[in-house]
Design a protein around this motif. Structure first.
Motif, PDB file in Angstrom:
ATOM      1  N   ALA A 431       0.675  -1.009  -0.061  1.00 64.18           N
ATOM      2  CA  ALA A 431      -0.036   0.018  -0.187  1.00 64.18           C
ATOM      3  C   ALA A 431       0.959   1.360  -0.030  1.00 64.18           C
ATOM      4  O   ALA A 431       1.725   1.485   1.098  1.00 64.18           O
ATOM      5  CB  ALA A 431      -0.822   0.073   1.185  1.00 64.18           C
ATOM      6  N   ILE A 432       0.992   1.781  -1.136  1.00 69.38           N
ATOM      7  CA  ILE A 432       1.633   3.214  -1.014  1.00 69.38           C
ATOM      8  C   ILE A 432       0.735   4.251  -0.972  1.00 69.38           C
ATOM      9  O   ILE A 432      -0.239   4.763  -1.414  1.00 69.38           O
ATOM     10  CB  ILE A 432       2.256   3.349  -2.719  1.00 69.38           C
ATOM     11  CG1 ILE A 432       3.023   2.308  -3.038  1.00 69.38           C
ATOM     12  CG2 ILE A 432       2.824   4.796  -2.752  1.00 69.38           C
ATOM     13  CD1 ILE A 432       3.619   2.159  -4.484  1.00 69.38           C
ATOM     14  N   ASP A 433       0.897   4.939   0.086  1.00 67.62           N
ATOM     15  CA  ASP A 433       0.231   5.931   0.786  1.00 67.62           C
ATOM     16  C   ASP A 433       1.017   7.386   0.503  1.00 67.62           C
ATOM     17  O   ASP A 433       2.077   7.625   1.268  1.00 67.62           O
ATOM     18  CB  ASP A 433       0.102   5.945   2.173  1.00 67.62           C
ATOM     19  CG  ASP A 433      -1.052   6.882   2.884  1.00 67.62           C
ATOM     20  OD1 ASP A 433      -1.300   7.675   2.235  1.00 67.62           O
ATOM     21  OD2 ASP A 433      -1.204   6.910   3.920  1.00 67.62           O
ATOM     22  N   PRO A 434       0.276   8.150  -0.569  1.00 69.24           N
ATOM     23  CA  PRO A 434       0.939   9.416  -0.765  1.00 69.24           C
ATOM     24  C   PRO A 434       1.208  10.381   0.433  1.00 69.24           C
ATOM     25  O   PRO A 434       1.992  11.290   0.505  1.00 69.24           O
ATOM     26  CB  PRO A 434       0.275   9.876  -1.957  1.00 69.24           C
ATOM     27  CG  PRO A 434      -0.669   8.799  -2.567  1.00 69.24           C
ATOM     28  CD  PRO A 434      -0.758   7.930  -1.373  1.00 69.24           C
ATOM     29  N   LEU A 435       0.260  10.188   1.233  1.00 64.51           N
ATOM     30  CA  LEU A 435       0.149  11.211   2.442  1.00 64.51           C
ATOM     31  C   LEU A 435       1.159  10.883   3.520  1.00 64.51           C
ATOM     32  O   LEU A 435       1.424  11.712   4.315  1.00 64.51           O
ATOM     33  CB  LEU A 435      -1.105  11.154   3.241  1.00 64.51           C
ATOM     34  CG  LEU A 435      -2.287  12.013   2.529  1.00 64.51           C
ATOM     35  CD1 LEU A 435      -3.726  11.706   3.046  1.00 64.51           C
ATOM     36  CD2 LEU A 435      -1.958  13.446   2.221  1.00 64.51           C
ATOM     37  N   THR A 436       2.009   9.779   3.643  1.00 59.74           N
ATOM     38  CA  THR A 436       2.506   9.213   4.655  1.00 59.74           C
ATOM     39  C   THR A 436       3.942   8.610   4.328  1.00 59.74           C
ATOM     40  O   THR A 436       4.510   8.106   5.047  1.00 59.74           O
ATOM     41  CB  THR A 436       1.806   8.325   5.695  1.00 59.74           C
ATOM     42  OG1 THR A 436       1.644   7.186   4.995  1.00 59.74           O
ATOM     43  CG2 THR A 436       0.601   9.023   6.264  1.00 59.74           C
ATOM     44  N   LEU A 437       4.242   8.270   2.944  1.00 60.66           N
ATOM     45  CA  LEU A 437       5.363   7.736   2.511  1.00 60.66           C
ATOM     46  C   LEU A 437       6.610   8.243   2.979  1.00 60.66           C
ATOM     47  O   LEU A 437       7.424   7.617   3.423  1.00 60.66           O
ATOM     48  CB  LEU A 437       5.102   7.627   0.825  1.00 60.66           C
ATOM     49  CG  LEU A 437       6.464   6.653   0.221  1.00 60.66           C
ATOM     50  CD1 LEU A 437       6.283   5.364   0.627  1.00 60.66           C
ATOM     51  CD2 LEU A 437       6.314   7.198  -1.266  1.00 60.66           C
ATOM     52  N   VAL A 438       6.589   9.506   3.023  1.00 64.48           N
ATOM     53  CA  VAL A 438       7.935  10.126   2.996  1.00 64.48           C
ATOM     54  C   VAL A 438       8.085  10.321   4.602  1.00 64.48           C
ATOM     55  O   VAL A 438       8.014  11.726   5.322  1.00 64.48           O
ATOM     56  CB  VAL A 438       8.150  11.330   2.492  1.00 64.48           C
ATOM     57  CG1 VAL A 438       9.401  11.861   2.659  1.00 64.48           C
ATOM     58  CG2 VAL A 438       7.980  11.099   0.787  1.00 64.48           C
ATOM     59  N   GLY A 439       8.404   9.385   5.416  1.00 70.64           N
ATOM     60  CA  GLY A 439       8.576   9.362   6.857  1.00 70.64           C
ATOM     61  C   GLY A 439       7.395  10.219   7.527  1.00 70.64           C
ATOM     62  O   GLY A 439       7.688  10.834   8.413  1.00 70.64           O
ATOM     63  N   GLY A 440       6.078   9.595   6.933  1.00 72.48           N
ATOM     64  CA  GLY A 440       4.904  10.097   7.761  1.00 72.48           C
ATOM     65  C   GLY A 440       4.573  11.385   6.939  1.00 72.48           C
ATOM     66  O   GLY A 440       3.598  12.012   7.570  1.00 72.48           O
ATOM     67  N   ARG A 441       5.063  11.794   6.055  1.00 74.09           N
ATOM     68  CA  ARG A 441       4.920  12.980   5.290  1.00 74.09           C
ATOM     69  C   ARG A 441       4.394  12.919   4.050  1.00 74.09           C
ATOM     70  O   ARG A 441       4.793  11.673   3.494  1.00 74.09           O
ATOM     71  CB  ARG A 441       6.087  14.072   5.434  1.00 74.09           C
ATOM     72  CG  ARG A 441       6.476  14.520   6.782  1.00 74.09           C
ATOM     73  CD  ARG A 441       7.736  15.295   6.758  1.00 74.09           C
ATOM     74  NE  ARG A 441       8.888  15.042   5.893  1.00 74.09           N
ATOM     75  CZ  ARG A 441       9.695  14.040   6.317  1.00 74.09           C
ATOM     76  NH1 ARG A 441       9.620  13.554   7.485  1.00 74.09           N
ATOM     77  NH2 ARG A 441      10.646  13.552   5.531  1.00 74.09           N
ATOM     78  N   PRO A 442       3.667  13.783   3.452  1.00 69.54           N
ATOM     79  CA  PRO A 442       3.049  13.711   1.966  1.00 69.54           C
ATOM     80  C   PRO A 442       4.632  13.630   0.972  1.00 69.54           C
ATOM     81  O   PRO A 442       5.640  14.077   1.265  1.00 69.54           O
ATOM     82  CB  PRO A 442       2.451  14.819   1.615  1.00 69.54           C
ATOM     83  CG  PRO A 442       1.989  15.356   2.938  1.00 69.54           C
ATOM     84  CD  PRO A 442       3.184  15.062   4.066  1.00 69.54           C
ATOM     85  N   MET A 443       4.330  12.933  -0.019  1.00 65.59           N
ATOM     86  CA  MET A 443       5.324  12.670  -1.209  1.00 65.59           C
ATOM     87  C   MET A 443       5.415  14.068  -1.992  1.00 65.59           C
ATOM     88  O   MET A 443       4.851  15.112  -1.791  1.00 65.59           O
ATOM     89  CB  MET A 443       4.822  12.011  -2.230  1.00 65.59           C
ATOM     90  CG  MET A 443       4.722  10.453  -1.720  1.00 65.59           C
ATOM     91  SD  MET A 443       4.013   9.567  -3.081  1.00 65.59           S
ATOM     92  CE  MET A 443       5.090   9.496  -4.182  1.00 65.59           C
ATOM     93  N   GLU A 444       6.831  14.448  -2.269  1.00 64.08           N
ATOM     94  CA  GLU A 444       7.191  15.815  -2.665  1.00 64.08           C
ATOM     95  C   GLU A 444       7.165  15.707  -4.267  1.00 64.08           C
ATOM     96  O   GLU A 444       6.894  14.794  -4.790  1.00 64.08           O
ATOM     97  CB  GLU A 444       8.670  15.955  -2.375  1.00 64.08           C
ATOM     98  CG  GLU A 444       8.983  16.069  -1.005  1.00 64.08           C
ATOM     99  CD  GLU A 444       8.681  17.485  -0.257  1.00 64.08           C
ATOM    100  OE1 GLU A 444       8.303  18.235  -1.129  1.00 64.08           O
ATOM    101  OE2 GLU A 444       8.645  17.305   1.009  1.00 64.08           O
ATOM    102  N   PRO A 445       6.669  17.032  -4.658  1.00 69.59           N
ATOM    103  CA  PRO A 445       6.736  17.139  -6.114  1.00 69.59           C
ATOM    104  C   PRO A 445       7.856  16.430  -6.915  1.00 69.59           C
ATOM    105  O   PRO A 445       9.006  16.418  -6.458  1.00 69.59           O
ATOM    106  CB  PRO A 445       6.596  18.560  -6.333  1.00 69.59           C
ATOM    107  CG  PRO A 445       6.113  19.227  -5.199  1.00 69.59           C
ATOM    108  CD  PRO A 445       6.754  18.227  -3.788  1.00 69.59           C
ATOM    109  N   GLY A 446       7.457  15.641  -8.080  1.00 70.57           N
ATOM    110  CA  GLY A 446       8.800  15.074  -8.663  1.00 70.57           C
ATOM    111  C   GLY A 446       8.159  13.719  -9.182  1.00 70.57           C
ATOM    112  O   GLY A 446       7.035  13.386  -8.975  1.00 70.57           O
TER     113      GLY A 446
END
Length: 564
Positions: A431-446
């Motif tokens: 499950a790829i969660d865009p809101l939490t993937l980055v250490g509990g933060r949303p994914m960055e633009p790119g």
């Protein structure tokens, strides 16, 4: 007392001082909370002048000059002795820290009373590591894969180092980092791992001058590896824990020159020299339980090494180098704001056949076709094929060169192939969660590329997921793609098979480009056959009937997003 002392050993760093320094000088912790100690190890270029000039301009910078010792061990020890911070952070002269590294690391350390804190490493010399899969508040060498991270670019409680007299070997000692780290890990009561924020930027110098790249003879290198092995044996009792800790050096350092690709790059006397050195060490330094706990193919390499079959090791590597991962995307769709990806991961030999197990007389044998004719490998058994099988999907933020690990539930199992043949595969959902993937933060633009990684039967491979991996499901679309807006300042996340190989990419667009509706809606690469058929029927209807039919179709299709 200061919170942190950064210790940087320097020798003929030249312009790399100016490349590294800004990241150290501008930490968000604040200049009054930390210091930077440069220890100049008798540089013969202009490094000393550069450092003195920096210290004159910045009150939190100190420079210590000493005669050349020939290695970074003594400068680091001097830095520990002179440090005034509660914690010591080691940084190499050609590397960097991210802006908030000290702040995040120190907060984790003080929250847990940590002896050692590992910060996530990124950069041109750092790939994805399971060590940094998740942030861990408290662990030890017994319950976390700490032995997979043996570089010293970490934060240490200074009183812990002094209380246990933990110092780096001084002078020209190979693997001095590993010797220091295993001693520290074995004495540490609390280790913390920070995976939610990148901290250390490990750079490859464009002139090839990284301090870790010095050449050495096999006798010298493996002589120093013996010291690391003996340090582990001195601090632990014989048994499962000791075997577990020793297994890393056997698998990584000892088998390296007799496995792919190294054993195929050396020839003649040079290859034989490496083989003789590592074989002697395998027989003399490691208990039998170390080899017995390795996965099937790795354990076979160890067996061939210890039995003296150099030609067999070369032939085995010729055959295994062609093994490739096989990733099947069984389903992919948005659900509850997450991109759910169902996959099956296996391995195939160079000839296209599955890497198999064969059941004979109640025993599972490692692929006889792969091992046919290799002396010493006949009837090689894989008694516990699922014990060492694991894998996951990874998301690579290409613009920032960051790797993230989404929540995955991949289970190893054997898959029958017929005729008593089986293969080991990993199956399950990520499950790829865009809101939490980055250490509990949303994914960055790119652009974010999805990879699959697996270890099966001692074969480790990582590959991009591509369109060719997607399995068709009946008459529906290849995959159930959609787009979703995430975050308080909504970003648009669009999955697509993209690029020359049709890689699975997640494109994250900034708010000003996020123009689609807030709801998630299906957007496939082509219209499903049922929808195409419905459109063909609509176009044959009279205009007044066609309008009413379209309205009914939109109400009946919750994924239409209001589109005609």
């Amino acid at each position: 007392m200061l919170k942190v002392s950064i210790v940087v050993p320097v020798y003929n760093a030249g312009r790399y001082i100016d490349l590294c320094a800004p990241s150290l000088l501008r930490q968000t912790m604040g200049e009054d909370a930390y210091e930077i100690i440069y220890v100049d190890d008798g540089s013969t270029d202009d490094s000393a002048q550069r450092l003195d000039q920096m210290a004159a301009q910045h009150a939190h910078v100190r420079v210590i000059h000493q005669e050349n010792s020939g290695w970074p061990g003594k400068p680091r020890n001097v830095g520990i002795r002179e440090a005034r911070g509660e914690y010591v952070q080691f940084v190499d002269q050609d590397d960097e820290l991210t802006p908030a590294a000290l702040e995040h690391l120190h907060a984790l350390a003080t929250r847990n009373g940590s002896d050692i804190v590992l910060g996530k490493a990124v950069g041109t010399m750092a790939g994805p590591s399971n060590v940094f899969k998740r942030t861990v508040e408290r662990c030890t060498v017994e319950d976390a894969p700490l032995m997979e991270s043996l570089t010293p670019h970490k934060m240490f409680r200074r009183d812990f180092l002094l209380a246990h007299d933990l110092r780096f070997p001084e002078g020209p000692v190979r693997l001095e980092d590993q010797l220091f780290m295993v001693r520290a890990y074995l004495r540490a009561k609390t280790v913390s791992i920070l995976a939610d924020h990148p901290c250390y930027v490990w750079n490859r110098r464009d002139d090839g001058g990284n301090t870790s790249s010095r050449a050495s003879t096999p006798e010298d290198y493996y002589g120093h590896l013996r010291a690391v092995v003996e340090a582990i044996k001195q601090e632990t009792r014989p048994g499962p824990l000791q075997n577990h800790l020793l297994r890393r050096s056997y698998r990584v350092e000892l088998l390296r020159p007799v496995g792919e690709p190294r054993v195929l790059q050396r020839t003649g006397k040079n290859l034989e020299r490496y083989f003789d050195v590592v074989r002697a060490m395998a027989l003399e330094a490691y208990p039998p339980g170390v080899r017995d706990g390795l996965p099937a193919l790795t354990r076979l390499r160890a067996h061939l090494l210890e039995e003296g079959h150099l030609d067999s090791l070369v032939e085995l590597s010729c055959r295994t180098r062609g093994i490739r991962p096989e990733v099947t995307v069984d389903d992919i769709r948005w659900r509850d704001g997450k991109l759910h990806v169902v996959t099956t991961i296996g391995m195939r030999r160079a000839d296209g056949e599955p890497l198999a197990l064969v059941e004979r007389y109640g025993h599972m044998l490692l692929d006889p076709d792969l091992l046919d004719g290799i002396k010493g490998a006949e009837g090689w058994e894989a008694p516990h094929p699922l014990c060492h099988a694991y894998g996951e999907l990874l998301v690579h933020d290409t613009s920032r060169d960051l790797w993230w690990f989404p929540d995955a539930d991949l289970t190893p199992r054997t898959q029958p192939l017929g005729g008593g043949r089986h293969r080991v595969v990993l199956t399950g959902e990520t499950a790829i969660d865009p809101l939490t993937l980055v250490g509990g933060r949303p994914m960055e633009p790119g652009t974010h590329v999805v990879w699959a990684s697996a270890q099966l039967l001692g074969v480790g491979r990582r590959a991009r997921m591509t369109r060719s991996d997607a399995a068709t499901r009946g008459a529906g679309p290849e995959v159930g793609f959609g787009s979703v807006r995430v975050g308080t300042r909504p970003h648009l996340v669009i999955p697509a098979w993209d690029g020359p190989a049709g890689q699975l990419r997640l494109s994250v667009r900034p708010p000003r480009q996020a123009t689609l509706p807030h709801r998630i809606y299906l957007r496939t690469t082509s219209a499903p056959p049922v929808r195409r058929a419905a459109r063909n029927v609509l176009h044959r209807l009279p205009l007044d009937v066609r309008g009413r039919a379209k309205k009914l179709a939109r109400r009946a299709d919750p994924w239409s997003g209001g589109r005609p």
